[in-house]
Every structure is written in C-alpha cells, then in structure tokens.
Design an enzyme around this catalytic site. Structure first.
Site, PDB file in Angstrom:
ATOM      1  N   HIS A  73       0.856  -1.188   0.000  1.00 32.01           N
ATOM      2  CA  HIS A  73       0.000   0.000   0.000  1.00 32.01           C
ATOM      3  C   HIS A  73       0.889   1.233   0.000  1.00 32.01           C
ATOM      4  O   HIS A  73       1.954   1.248   0.601  1.00 32.01           O
ATOM      5  CB  HIS A  73      -0.901   0.013   1.252  1.00 32.01           C
ATOM      6  CG  HIS A  73      -2.068   0.933   1.109  1.00 32.01           C
ATOM      7  ND1 HIS A  73      -1.991   2.272   1.343  1.00 32.01           N
ATOM      8  CD2 HIS A  73      -3.335   0.682   0.711  1.00 32.01           C
ATOM      9  CE1 HIS A  73      -3.163   2.825   1.130  1.00 32.01           C
ATOM     10  NE2 HIS A  73      -4.004   1.901   0.743  1.00 32.01           N
ATOM     11  N   ASP A 106      -8.006  -5.155  -0.278  1.00 31.41           N
ATOM     12  CA  ASP A 106      -8.471  -6.028  -1.373  1.00 31.41           C
ATOM     13  C   ASP A 106      -8.114  -7.493  -1.171  1.00 31.41           C
ATOM     14  O   ASP A 106      -8.556  -8.346  -1.952  1.00 31.41           O
ATOM     15  CB  ASP A 106      -7.869  -5.527  -2.693  1.00 31.41           C
ATOM     16  CG  ASP A 106      -8.415  -4.156  -3.057  1.00 31.41           C
ATOM     17  OD1 ASP A 106      -7.610  -3.239  -3.318  1.00 31.41           O
ATOM     18  OD2 ASP A 106      -9.647  -3.988  -3.028  1.00 31.41           O
TER      19      ASP A 106
HETATM   20  C1  SDX Z   1      -6.150   0.162  -3.034  1.00 31.11           C
HETATM   21  O1  SDX Z   1      -4.350   4.657  -2.039  1.00 31.11           O
HETATM   22  C2  SDX Z   1      -5.314   4.008  -1.443  1.00 31.11           C
HETATM   23  O2  SDX Z   1      -5.757   4.344  -0.367  1.00 31.11           O
HETATM   24  C3  SDX Z   1      -5.867   2.845  -2.226  1.00 31.11           C
HETATM   25  C4  SDX Z   1      -6.898   1.997  -1.490  1.00 31.11           C
HETATM   26  C5  SDX Z   1      -8.182   2.749  -1.242  1.00 31.11           C
HETATM   27  O3  SDX Z   1      -8.911   2.387  -0.303  1.00 31.11           O
HETATM   28  O4  SDX Z   1      -8.509   3.650  -2.048  1.00 31.11           O
HETATM   29  O5  SDX Z   1      -6.382   1.540  -0.251  1.00 31.11           O
HETATM   30  C6  SDX Z   1      -7.299   0.779  -2.329  1.00 31.11           C
HETATM   31  O6  SDX Z   1      -5.883   0.516  -4.157  1.00 31.11           O
HETATM   32  C7  SDX Z   1      -5.290  -0.838  -2.305  1.00 31.11           C
HETATM   33  C8  SDX Z   1      -4.077  -1.343  -3.156  1.00 31.11           C
HETATM   34  C9  SDX Z   1      -4.586  -2.412  -4.115  1.00 31.11           C
HETATM   35  N1  SDX Z   1      -3.513  -2.791  -5.064  1.00 31.11           N
HETATM   36  C10 SDX Z   1      -2.877  -3.974  -4.972  1.00 31.11           C
HETATM   37  O7  SDX Z   1      -3.079  -4.805  -4.092  1.00 31.11           O
HETATM   38  C11 SDX Z   1      -1.894  -4.231  -6.121  1.00 31.11           C
HETATM   39  C12 SDX Z   1      -0.599  -4.824  -5.546  1.00 31.11           C
HETATM   40  N2  SDX Z   1       0.093  -3.771  -4.784  1.00 31.11           N
HETATM   41  C13 SDX Z   1       1.000  -2.959  -5.464  1.00 31.11           C
HETATM   42  O8  SDX Z   1       1.069  -2.912  -6.833  1.00 31.11           O
HETATM   43  C14 SDX Z   1       1.562  -1.775  -4.684  1.00 31.11           C
HETATM   44  O9  SDX Z   1       1.837  -2.201  -3.416  1.00 31.11           O
HETATM   45  C15 SDX Z   1       0.693  -0.531  -4.630  1.00 31.11           C
HETATM   46  C16 SDX Z   1       0.296  -0.099  -5.995  1.00 31.11           C
HETATM   47  C17 SDX Z   1      -0.514  -0.776  -3.803  1.00 31.11           C
HETATM   48  C18 SDX Z   1       1.520   0.564  -3.962  1.00 31.11           C
HETATM   49  O10 SDX Z   1       2.579   0.827  -4.820  1.00 31.11           O
HETATM   50  P1  SDX Z   1       3.684   1.949  -4.467  1.00 31.11           P
HETATM   51  O11 SDX Z   1       3.337   2.668  -3.229  1.00 31.11           O
HETATM   52  O12 SDX Z   1       3.927   2.737  -5.695  1.00 31.11           O
HETATM   53  O13 SDX Z   1       4.930   1.107  -4.096  1.00 31.11           O
HETATM   54  P2  SDX Z   1       5.948   0.516  -5.145  1.00 31.11           P
HETATM   55  O14 SDX Z   1       5.231  -0.080  -6.310  1.00 31.11           O
HETATM   56  O15 SDX Z   1       6.988   1.560  -5.410  1.00 31.11           O
HETATM   57  O16 SDX Z   1       6.584  -0.695  -4.310  1.00 31.11           O
HETATM   58  C19 SDX Z   1       7.666  -0.487  -3.374  1.00 31.11           C
HETATM   59  C20 SDX Z   1       8.464  -1.789  -3.423  1.00 31.11           C
HETATM   60  C21 SDX Z   1       8.911  -2.162  -4.839  1.00 31.11           C
HETATM   61  O17 SDX Z   1      10.074  -2.953  -4.707  1.00 31.11           O
HETATM   62  P3  SDX Z   1      11.546  -2.239  -4.887  1.00 31.11           P
HETATM   63  O18 SDX Z   1      11.514  -1.503  -6.220  1.00 31.11           O
HETATM   64  O19 SDX Z   1      11.688  -1.307  -3.691  1.00 31.11           O
HETATM   65  O20 SDX Z   1      12.523  -3.391  -4.877  1.00 31.11           O
HETATM   66  O21 SDX Z   1       7.646  -2.886  -2.976  1.00 31.11           O
HETATM   67  C22 SDX Z   1       7.461  -3.786  -4.054  1.00 31.11           C
HETATM   68  C23 SDX Z   1       7.821  -3.055  -5.330  1.00 31.11           C
HETATM   69  O22 SDX Z   1       8.278  -3.967  -6.330  1.00 31.11           O
HETATM   70  N3  SDX Z   1       6.046  -4.190  -4.031  1.00 31.11           N
HETATM   71  C24 SDX Z   1       5.602  -5.416  -4.263  1.00 31.11           C
HETATM   72  C25 SDX Z   1       4.208  -5.338  -4.088  1.00 31.11           C
HETATM   73  N4  SDX Z   1       3.856  -4.082  -3.786  1.00 31.11           N
HETATM   74  C26 SDX Z   1       5.000  -3.378  -3.755  1.00 31.11           C
HETATM   75  N5  SDX Z   1       6.240  -6.567  -4.585  1.00 31.11           N
HETATM   76  C27 SDX Z   1       5.452  -7.656  -4.741  1.00 31.11           C
HETATM   77  N6  SDX Z   1       4.099  -7.669  -4.597  1.00 31.11           N
HETATM   78  C28 SDX Z   1       3.454  -6.524  -4.268  1.00 31.11           C
HETATM   79  N7  SDX Z   1       2.130  -6.522  -4.134  1.00 31.11           N
END
Ligand code: SDX
Length: 429
Positions: free
Chosen positions: A308, A365
């Site tokens: 998140h 989710d």
């Molecule tokens: C919602 O904003 C809100 O409030 C949203 C929400 C709401 O109520 O409105 O809460 C609802 O959208 C919840 C999120 C639902 N999405 C997912 O579950 C999709 C999977 N999660 C991700 O794609 C990710 O965690 C996000 C999109 C939710 C957040 O992404 P960020 O903040 O841009 O973080 P990032 O992508 O830069 O990740 C940081 C690190 C990265 O690794 P490094 O580059 O540091 O090595 O964490 C890793 C990412 O690769 N990472 C994951 C991961 N999420 C982040 N690695 C594997 N699996 C994951 N799910």
C-alpha cells in the site's frame, strides 16, 4: 495549526517555508508560494510526498495502521454503524440523529429508479462487457437526464438531491449490469427495503419468487461497504477532485473516479486477488513458489492485495475483513479453498524479508473478494462493489473541494524533451 517555518537555502538565499500541523500532528511544508518566491517547482512522481489539499473527511496513519472517518475509528464504525449512516457522516460531517437518518434514507430510497432509457444503454453492450465499463459510461450518461447538473456554478446547497440520486441510482445500475450479464430480467427497486437489502434483491431476486436477503449477508455487505467508503486522497478520489476542480458536473467526476478505480493497482486488485488465488490453487497450491515469483524483479507477477502507498503496517480494513471472512463463511456454511491459500500466502509473505523490509502487508483487497464470492457476487463485479462503497467518499471529497472553492488542479513538470529546434520540410528530413 502551524509552528516555526522550514527553510530552503537556494542560490545564496534563505526562503522560509511555512509549516502546517494537522489535527493528528502530522506536519506539512506549505510550498504554495515556492515558484513565485524562488522560480522553483517540485518534482514528486506519483505524488508520494505531496499533499493536494487540506481535508477534514478521513485520516490515515499508515505507520500505525489507523483509519478514521470524520474522527470515528473504522473499527467502531464497522462494528456498530450502517452504510447509510456512514454515508451521511462522510457527506455532512456528523453522525445523523434518528430523524436525520430517516430523512436521508427516505430521500435515497425514493431515488433508486433510473430512467427507462438506461435499459437501452445496457442492452447495447455485449454480454461479455466488463461491468466497470458499463458503470463508468452509465454514471456519466446520468448527466443527460438531469440537465440542471450541467450548470457549472450551481449553489452547493442545491446539490443534496444530486448526491442522494447518485448513491441511490448507482446501486440500481450495478445490479442491472449484473442481471444484463446473465440475460435475466431486471429487478426493480423495492422501497420497503433498506439500501443493502434492496441492492441484494435487485442482484439476486427473481420476478417469479420473493427474495428475502439473509441477515448474515446484509450485515457482511454493510460492513464491506463501510470499509470501502472513503480513503482520503487515493487515486480515484484524487481523480474525482481533479475532474471536479474544472467545474465539470459531478456525474462526469464520479465516472472518472470509476475509471481510476478499475485499474488492478487500485480497486481492480480485489478481482486480481481472487484470480491470483485461483491461479495458485490450479497450480497445485504451492504458495512459496508464488511468493518467490512476487520477489523476482524479472517476473511481472505481484502479490495482488499486498502492499500500500500509505499503510506500512496492517491495513486496518484487511484485519476486519479477514475476521469477517471466517464468520460469514461459517454462518453461510461455505468452505472456500482459496481462503486457506490466502491465509497461507499471508503467513508466508509476512515471514519473508522481502515483504518485511518493504513493509508490505495485506490491504483492503486481499480478503474482500472471498466474502463477495461467498455471498454470490461474481468476480468481475468485485470492483463494482468497491465503487458502490467508495461513492459516498468520492461525493464527500468532491463536495469539500467545491465548497472550499479550490482552484483548478494543474500540476507542473520538468521538461526533458528536445531543446528548441526549427521545422524541417519533409523533403529535407
Ligand atoms: C487500493 O491509495 C489508497 O488508499 C488505495 C486503497 C483505497 O482504499 O482507495 O487503499 C485501495 O488501491 C489498495 C491497493 C490495491 N492494489 C494492490 O493490491 C496491487 C498490488 N500492490 C501494489 O502494486 C503496490 O503495493 C501498490 C500499488 C498498492 C503501492 O505501490 P507503491 O506505493 O507505488 O509502491 P511501489 O510499487 O513503489 O513498491 C515499493 C516496493 C517495490 O520494490 P523495490 O523496487 O523497492 O525493490 O515494494 C514492491 C515493489 O516492487 N512491491 C511489491 C508489491 N507491492 C509493492 N512486490 C510484490 N508484490 C506486491 N504486491
């Protein structure tokens, strides 16, 4: 709400930057005058560090895993309130009295019917259309039936009927979208029922028999809708604010919010989670194999429902939904093998350094789809359910932005393209 300024040292000068401190003591640097004073703009791709507004609607403490609507903790609202009462709270800032809630419920109940022409839109779509596409376009088209909504600077006091109309009609449109996908006849709203029971009878009722919603399902759906009702400046709420800031009508702004929510990184994740869990199950249930894939930078696979932007601790909503999963499935006598896979996935990931270092926890989710599925909602309707829950939050955010008369949203950029160059006729290229 402010304390001594921060300072920017630039080009041999010192520029004071006022500090704001929020209600829960969260500090912010106010850069509203930065470009005028220094000629500088900031760069913050994805707005990871940038506040877009001062809002009184929802508070999140991502490190502590805290969420509250208008100051009320989400745990207390999920345990004691109803989706209609929480919708009133988000829109008007206070919990309603009995008479206020009755008036609110009456106004919404008596606006659930949609123009019969809406059926022509729904019938025009192929049965395979994703319900979010239908919802987005149908919400936008509501402005055609309410031309007054197109008056750009309507007095905000005249907007209540439109807010209630949106909340009422989105439930009908969502249910009719589902019925259309099955080729079943539409079920009309029943004004004798509360909002959730009415939605369920429009979804699962049939003209040939009476449908009584299971109280366990009504309670579970109220809880899920409350948990999804708002989440401060998330992607879709920011989209609604951005579109609304141009004084486009609220139907257009909410339709844009539906579009933003559709993405698998945002609200579309609830559908992606179930598809991921089914993929793991079909592959033999080897959770560790998929955790390894999620960690592999060369593998596009991500653990959907994990991570998140703000929560670097357990998403409090995920905790509540996980608890409700066991209760609802037990009461309904549903045994869903993907729930066990989800729990194994959570346990494995939360013991893995990759997830621990990045503070990746289950989000709202991760478990929600398991309950939706247990109450009979198909996977491609999950994000529609998220939109149904998030609608009062989107309206509250739009309302706050317009009532505060905030300026049109227009971020700046850093240009990295070609320097100035002259046009070359095609014969000389
Ligand atoms: C919602 O904003 C809100 O409030 C949203 C929400 C709401 O109520 O409105 O809460 C609802 O959208 C919840 C999120 C639902 N999405 C997912 O579950 C999709 C999977 N999660 C991700 O794609 C990710 O965690 C996000 C999109 C939710 C957040 O992404 P960020 O903040 O841009 O973080 P990032 O992508 O830069 O990740 C940081 C690190 C990265 O690794 P490094 O580059 O540091 O090595 O964490 C890793 C990412 O690769 N990472 C994951 C991961 N999420 C982040 N690695 C594997 N699996 C994951 N799910």
């Amino acid at each position: 709400m402010s304390s001594s300024p921060a300072e920017l040292h630039y080009n041999g000068q010192v520029y004071p930057l006022p500090l704001l401190v929020g209600t829960e003591n969260e500090p912010a640097v106010d850069i509203s005058k930065l470009r005028d004073d220094t000629g500088l703009v900031t760069l913050d791709i994805g707005y990871k560090n940038t506040g877009a507004t001062k809002s009184a609607i929802t508070f999140i403490d991502g490190d502590a895993g805290i969420l509250s609507y208008r100051g009320y903790p989400i745990e207390q609202l999920a345990a004691n309130s109803s989706f209609m009462e929480v919708s009133y709270l988000l829109l008007y800032g206070e919990l309603p009295t009995m008479s206020q809630l009755e008036t609110f419920n009456h106004s919404i109940t008596h606006r659930t019917l949609v123009h019969e022409n809406i059926k022509k839109f729904l019938d025009a779509y192929p049965a395979s259309t994703h319900p979010m596409g239908v919802l987005m376009s149908t919400i936008a088209s509501l402005s055609s039936f309410y031309p007054n909504s197109l008056i750009a600077n309507r007095p905000m006091a005249d907007m209540d009927r439109t807010y209630h109309r949106l909340i009422a009609k989105m439930a009908t449109i969502a249910a009719w979208t589902y019925k259309k996908s099955l080729g079943h006849p539409y079920m009309y709203p029943n004004n004798k029922l509360d909002y959730v029971s009415n939605f369920l009878q429009m979804m699962f009722g049939h003209r040939t028999e009476d449908y009584i919603a299971d109280p366990v399902v009504v309670d579970a759906l109220n809880k899920l809708l409350i948990l999804h009702a708002d989440h401060e400046q998330n992607c879709s709420a920011s989209t609604v604010r951005m579109v609304g800031s141009s004084h486009a009508n609220i139907y257009a702004a909410v339709a844009a919010g539906v579009g933003a929510l559709w993405g698998p990184l945002h609200g579309g994740a609830n559908q992606a989670v179930i598809e991921m869990l089914e993929q793991i199950r079909a592959d033999g249930g080897q959770v560790s194999k998929f955790v390894a894939k999620a960690k592999d930078k060369n593998d596009p696979f991500r653990l959907m429902g994990f991570g998140h932007r703000v929560y670097k601790n357990f998403d409090p909503r995920a905790r509540i939904i996980k608890e409700a999963c066991d209760q609802v499935l037990n009461k309904l006598g549903v045994n869903d093998p993907v729930l066990d896979i989800a729990k194994q996935l959570e346990t494995t990931a939360l013991q893995d350094d990759y997830f621990i270092e990045r503070k990746l926890y289950p989000n709202v989710d991760f478990y929600s789809g398991i309950i939706y599925r247990a109450i009979g909602i198909p996977t491609d309707m999950f994000t529609v359910m998220f939109a149904l829950g998030r609608l009062p939050g989107w309206i509250a955010q739009w309302k706050e932005m317009r009532e505060l008369n905030e300026p049109i949203g227009r971020p700046r950029q850093v240009y990295v393209g070609h320097p100035r160059r002259d046009y070359l006729p095609i014969t000389k290229r």
